[in-house]
Design a protein around this motif. Structure first.
Motif, mmCIF file in Angstrom:
data_model
loop_
_atom_site.group_PDB
_atom_site.id
_atom_site.type_symbol
_atom_site.label_atom_id
_atom_site.label_comp_id
_atom_site.label_asym_id
_atom_site.label_seq_id
_atom_site.Cartn_x
_atom_site.Cartn_y
_atom_site.Cartn_z
ATOM 1 N N GLU A 5 -2.663 -7.874 2.737
ATOM 2 C CA GLU A 5 -2.349 -7.557 4.135
ATOM 3 C C GLU A 5 -2.700 -6.111 4.459
ATOM 4 O O GLU A 5 -3.228 -5.811 5.536
ATOM 5 C CB GLU A 5 -0.866 -7.837 4.434
ATOM 6 N N ASP A 6 -2.414 -5.208 3.517
ATOM 7 C CA ASP A 6 -2.723 -3.795 3.710
ATOM 8 C C ASP A 6 -4.239 -3.591 3.799
ATOM 9 O O ASP A 6 -4.731 -2.843 4.655
ATOM 10 C CB ASP A 6 -2.124 -2.983 2.559
ATOM 11 N N ALA A 7 -4.984 -4.257 2.938
ATOM 12 C CA ALA A 7 -6.450 -4.155 2.962
ATOM 13 C C ALA A 7 -7.006 -4.676 4.278
ATOM 14 O O ALA A 7 -7.879 -4.043 4.892
ATOM 15 C CB ALA A 7 -7.056 -4.920 1.785
ATOM 16 N N PHE A 8 -6.503 -5.829 4.719
ATOM 17 C CA PHE A 8 -6.958 -6.385 5.991
ATOM 18 C C PHE A 8 -6.666 -5.423 7.136
ATOM 19 O O PHE A 8 -7.508 -5.211 8.009
ATOM 20 C CB PHE A 8 -6.282 -7.740 6.258
ATOM 21 N N GLY A 46 -5.080 5.377 1.775
ATOM 22 C CA GLY A 46 -5.175 5.268 0.322
ATOM 23 C C GLY A 46 -5.734 3.936 -0.101
ATOM 24 O O GLY A 46 -6.390 3.229 0.663
ATOM 25 N N LYS A 47 -5.440 3.564 -1.327
ATOM 26 C CA LYS A 47 -5.832 2.248 -1.830
ATOM 27 C C LYS A 47 -4.855 1.227 -1.257
ATOM 28 O O LYS A 47 -3.672 1.510 -1.104
ATOM 29 C CB LYS A 47 -5.788 2.232 -3.354
ATOM 30 N N PRO A 48 -5.330 0.031 -0.953
ATOM 31 C CA PRO A 48 -4.427 -0.972 -0.365
ATOM 32 C C PRO A 48 -3.359 -1.434 -1.357
ATOM 33 O O PRO A 48 -3.630 -1.588 -2.542
ATOM 34 C CB PRO A 48 -5.367 -2.119 0.015
ATOM 35 N N LYS A 49 -2.164 -1.646 -0.826
ATOM 36 C CA LYS A 49 -1.051 -2.133 -1.657
ATOM 37 C C LYS A 49 -1.216 -3.619 -1.970
ATOM 38 O O LYS A 49 -0.795 -4.083 -3.024
ATOM 39 C CB LYS A 49 0.274 -1.904 -0.934
ATOM 40 N N ASP A 50 -1.797 -4.345 -1.014
ATOM 41 C CA ASP A 50 -1.950 -5.788 -1.154
ATOM 42 C C ASP A 50 -2.992 -6.272 -0.145
ATOM 43 O O ASP A 50 -3.616 -5.471 0.562
ATOM 44 C CB ASP A 50 -0.608 -6.504 -0.941
ATOM 45 N N GLY A 62 -9.377 3.212 1.406
ATOM 46 C CA GLY A 62 -9.896 2.656 2.645
ATOM 47 C C GLY A 62 -10.284 1.196 2.540
ATOM 48 O O GLY A 62 -10.782 0.610 3.489
ATOM 49 N N SER A 63 -10.108 0.602 1.376
ATOM 50 C CA SER A 63 -10.402 -0.816 1.123
ATOM 51 C C SER A 63 -11.889 -1.165 1.179
ATOM 52 O O SER A 63 -12.259 -2.284 1.538
ATOM 53 C CB SER A 63 -9.630 -1.724 2.100
ATOM 54 N N TYR A 64 -12.759 -0.204 0.819
ATOM 55 C CA TYR A 64 -14.179 -0.557 0.739
ATOM 56 C C TYR A 64 -14.894 0.319 -0.274
ATOM 57 O O TYR A 64 -14.433 1.402 -0.615
ATOM 58 C CB TYR A 64 -14.867 -0.439 2.109
ATOM 59 N N ALA A 65 -16.018 -0.182 -0.774
ATOM 60 C CA ALA A 65 -16.862 0.545 -1.715
ATOM 61 C C ALA A 65 -18.263 0.618 -1.138
ATOM 62 O O ALA A 65 -18.969 -0.394 -1.085
ATOM 63 C CB ALA A 65 -16.880 -0.156 -3.073
ATOM 64 N N PRO A 81 -12.426 -4.636 -2.524
ATOM 65 C CA PRO A 81 -11.576 -3.690 -1.783
ATOM 66 C C PRO A 81 -10.237 -3.385 -2.444
ATOM 67 O O PRO A 81 -9.561 -2.438 -2.058
ATOM 68 C CB PRO A 81 -11.326 -4.392 -0.445
ATOM 69 N N ALA A 82 -9.832 -4.162 -3.445
ATOM 70 C CA ALA A 82 -8.470 -4.101 -3.986
ATOM 71 C C ALA A 82 -8.044 -2.736 -4.512
ATOM 72 O O ALA A 82 -6.889 -2.361 -4.378
ATOM 73 C CB ALA A 82 -8.291 -5.157 -5.068
#
Length: 193
Positions: free
Chosen positions: A89-92, A83-87, A149-152, A144-145
């Motif tokens: 650390e999740d995005a990384f 999903g979308k990253p929570k924060d 998947g943290s990318y566009a 990515p926020a």
């Protein structure tokens, strides 16, 4: 230009894609629970969410009489919906997992008019190997926020993508080939005189 459909989404990317193919729309986003069910397959998940969005919007806008278009997109790696990253650390963590790997992007479209039509697009996306400094720099852009998947892929994230096999617009959030087919079934032509 008068609206030809109702778009059950606040996504600027979906609006841009409809603008690209010349379909006039009225935006009426809906808020539903988008949590995956336990052991729900990615294809079933995106189909269900898109259908629930169009049904909820249709219930709220029935007097308008225009077809309701909704979509849902999920980034999937090894069967896991990202999903979308929570924060941060999740995005990384997501970007590290996607690095050097091929994942799938499932995009479902639901169109409710005189009848209900659905379509599914699955695209394979391969990321090149990413370094930690690059992931840090990408996060610093803030892109990515709020992205699955943290990318566009339509933005700076495009430089992370080595290749795609399938629908670019599906990865962005609205597969245009499938959308145009559904619109045609409702008597709405994309290409017309």
């Amino acid at each position: 230009m008068n609206a030809r459909i109702i778009l059950a989404s606040a996504s600027p990317r979906r609006r841009e894609l409809l603008d690209q193919i010349g379909i006039a729309y009225e935006v009426r986003p809906v808020d539903i629970d988008e949590s995956p069910k336990p052991n729900e397959a990615p294809a079933d998940y995106v189909r269900r969410i898109a259908a629930e969005k169009s049904a909820a919007c249709r219930a709220q806008t029935a007097p308008a009489g225009l077809p309701v278009l909704a979509a849902d997109t999920a980034v999937v790696l090894n069967g896991r919906i990202m999903g979308k990253p929570k924060d941060k650390e999740d995005a990384f963590a997501m970007l590290r997992l996607l690095s050097g790997q091929t994942h799938q992007v499932y995009s479902a479209v639901s169109l409710r008019g005189q009848e209900h039509g659905e379509a599914l697009s699955v695209t394979e996306v391969t990321f090149r190997k990413l370094g930690e400094r690059e992931i840090t720099a990408y996060w610093a852009t803030r892109e990515p926020a709020d992205k699955a998947g943290s990318y566009a892929i339509q933005g700076l994230g495009s430089v992370l993508v080595q290749s795609i096999r399938g629908s670019f617009s599906g990865v962005v959030g609205l597969p245009l080939f499938e959308t145009a087919e559904l619109l045609l079934q409702q008597g709405i032509q994309v290409l017309h005189e």
